[in-house]
Every structure is written in structure tokens, then in C-alpha cells.
Enzyme design. Sequence first.
Site, short mmCIF file in Angstrom:
data_model
loop_
_atom_site.label_atom_id
_atom_site.label_comp_id
_atom_site.label_asym_id
_atom_site.label_seq_id
_atom_site.Cartn_x
_atom_site.Cartn_y
_atom_site.Cartn_z
N CYS A 2 75.33 20.63 33.86
CA CYS A 2 75.22 20.39 35.30
C CYS A 2 75.17 18.89 35.53
O CYS A 2 74.25 18.22 35.04
CB CYS A 2 73.96 21.06 35.86
SG CYS A 2 73.86 20.86 37.63
N CYS A 42 79.41 17.70 42.93
CA CYS A 42 79.48 18.49 41.68
C CYS A 42 79.98 17.62 40.52
O CYS A 42 81.16 17.28 40.45
CB CYS A 42 80.38 19.72 41.84
SG CYS A 42 80.20 20.87 40.46
O1 PYC Z 1 76.91 18.98 39.44
O2 PYC Z 1 77.87 19.93 37.72
C1 PYC Z 1 77.24 19.99 38.78
C2 PYC Z 1 76.86 21.31 39.31
C3 PYC Z 1 77.15 22.54 38.77
C4 PYC Z 1 76.57 23.48 39.61
C5 PYC Z 1 75.95 22.81 40.63
N1 PYC Z 1 76.13 21.48 40.41
#
Ligand code: PYC
Length: 315
Positions: free
Chosen positions: A92, A241
Amino acid sequence: MQDSFDRVQVIDSHTGGEPTRIVISGGPDLGTGSLAERREVFRDQFDAFRSAVVNEPRGSDVWVGGILCPPAQSQAATGIIFFNNVGVLNMCGHGTIGLAVTLAHLGRIRPGNHLIETPVGNITATLHDHHRVTITNVASYRYRAGVELDLGQEGRICGDVAWGGNWFFLAKDHAERIAYDNIPRLTVVTVAIRTALMRQGITGADGGEIDHVELFGPADDGADARNFVLCPGGAYDRSPCGTGTSAKLACLMADGQLQAGQTWRQQSIVGSIFEARGEWQGERVIPRITGTAHVNAESTLLFDLADPFCMGIQG
Ligand code: PYC
């Protein structure tokens, strides 16, 4: 096997709006295997604990949790296993930025580079100050280009399958408006994509489940694109993300649309921004993702077994 917990200490932060809850003490003992092995132990034996930490009534579908693990390598700052409302994660990115800021808040790390062990490999978190962090992620790559999906009532869509520490489907050529006031519609479309991936048996390498879906559109604030990311449990990522931005870099670089070392500014659906750069390592890309996190709670979770929802509401 430990089946009851007393007082569990957590630190909460958010990275560009996406929350992370790090368990710093009182969690289960996962043994001394590799992080991948300890993730299996956590998944198979402590699923109720996972639910208790991130699900309602203590959390919600949006939360990502992380459990600190003693690292296998003495030079590593920590090991970490991330999880969410439905299970364990491979990696994550926003969570690692939150983790670094949490460790700084606790006085456990200072500005500089810190090795972190994850179930999918070692990464580095570079703490710039108490809020700003760059992660050097696992090698990322596009696995399949131009995959066609039949979405039934929603028509057809084409996209790439890429690895950025999790498996992503990155849709191309869609007609959706990537905007905060359009989140219900974006959720419907990305859930339809996920359903089609499963129906058509499309996976990542070695059968890896594609459990994240990304749509891109025009951005503001000088960013290159705004994204909408559907997470495995049905919530959308408030941050851009980290693993999704890594997958995006790999696709852009594979297409020659972004050069090694060139900055890509990825905006999230709530407006937060990650700055990303990639370097080639053979045919894969090493992503560097910079973002900002803030600690916003230090809490003790209490476990009263007389509480019918002590271990969280599991759908
Ligand atoms: O930032 O890699 C990330 C992530 C995965 C799921 C939620 N955030």
C-alpha cells in the site's frame, strides 16, 4: 493461537485524505517467517482482528490498517502487513507514506532513507520532514496491454493490466467524468469492470487477482491526470493511490509517453497529489512516489467480548 485481545495501541494518519491505522502494540504475534509467510498467518488466523481494527464500529470501509512486524533484516526500520475491510493487501503506497510519518511521530525514525519489508518485497521510505515522504516502490510493469472487457449493460471497455505492488486494471478510452460529484457513477462502472475481469477469467501474472481498478481523466492544479481508484472492498481511494500510480507510471513508460526521471503529477478524486518518477530496471520500472501524510489520532482500541460487534461488522 491468540484469540482475544486486550488493549491495542494504534496511530491514525491520512495521506492525501486516505486513512491509515497502524497497530503499534497489542496485536497478534505472527512468528518469524518472511513477511509473505507472516501475511498468510495473519490472513488465516487473525481475520477477526483485521476486521476489529478497520471495520465498523471502530472504522469503516475506507480504512487501511497496517500491523508493524519485527523485520527479518537488522538494517530494516520495520516490516509491515497492510489490510483493509475485506482482507490483506500486497502493498500500500499511501499506507507506507502514513507509516513513515507515524514512525517519525513516535520518534522511531529521522529524516533519511528507511528500508521497509513488505510481503511483496523491500521498499524504501525517504522521510523528508514530519509530513513529506518518498517511497521507492517494488519493480512495476505492464503485464497485458489493450485488454477488451464486455461490461454487459455498460458496453465494452479496453485497458491495461499492470503491477505496482497490487494488480490493477487501468481503463483507457472511457466516457466517464472523473469528478468528485460523479463518484456513485464511477463506482458503478469500476465495479462492472471488476466483475467482468472475474467473469472473463482475466488475472495478473500467476493468476494474481486484479482487485484494483483505475480510471483517468483531466486534472487541475497543474497535475497531469486525475484518477478514480476502486479498492478491493468497494471503497474508492481518497489518495492518488501509491501502487496505482506505480502501475500508471509503468504503462506510460512502456508506451513512451513518459521518460525515465520525468515527473508525473497524479491527482486523486478528492484533489490530493502525488509526484511520481520512474527509472528503468531492465524491463521493469522502479517508481518513486512522493506524498504528504498527517497523524491525526493516537488511540487505544478496547476489546470487550460482551460487545456483539467487538470484532467489527463483517458483511
Ligand atoms: O496507495 O497503494 C495505495 C493504496 C492501495 C489501496 C489503497 N491505497
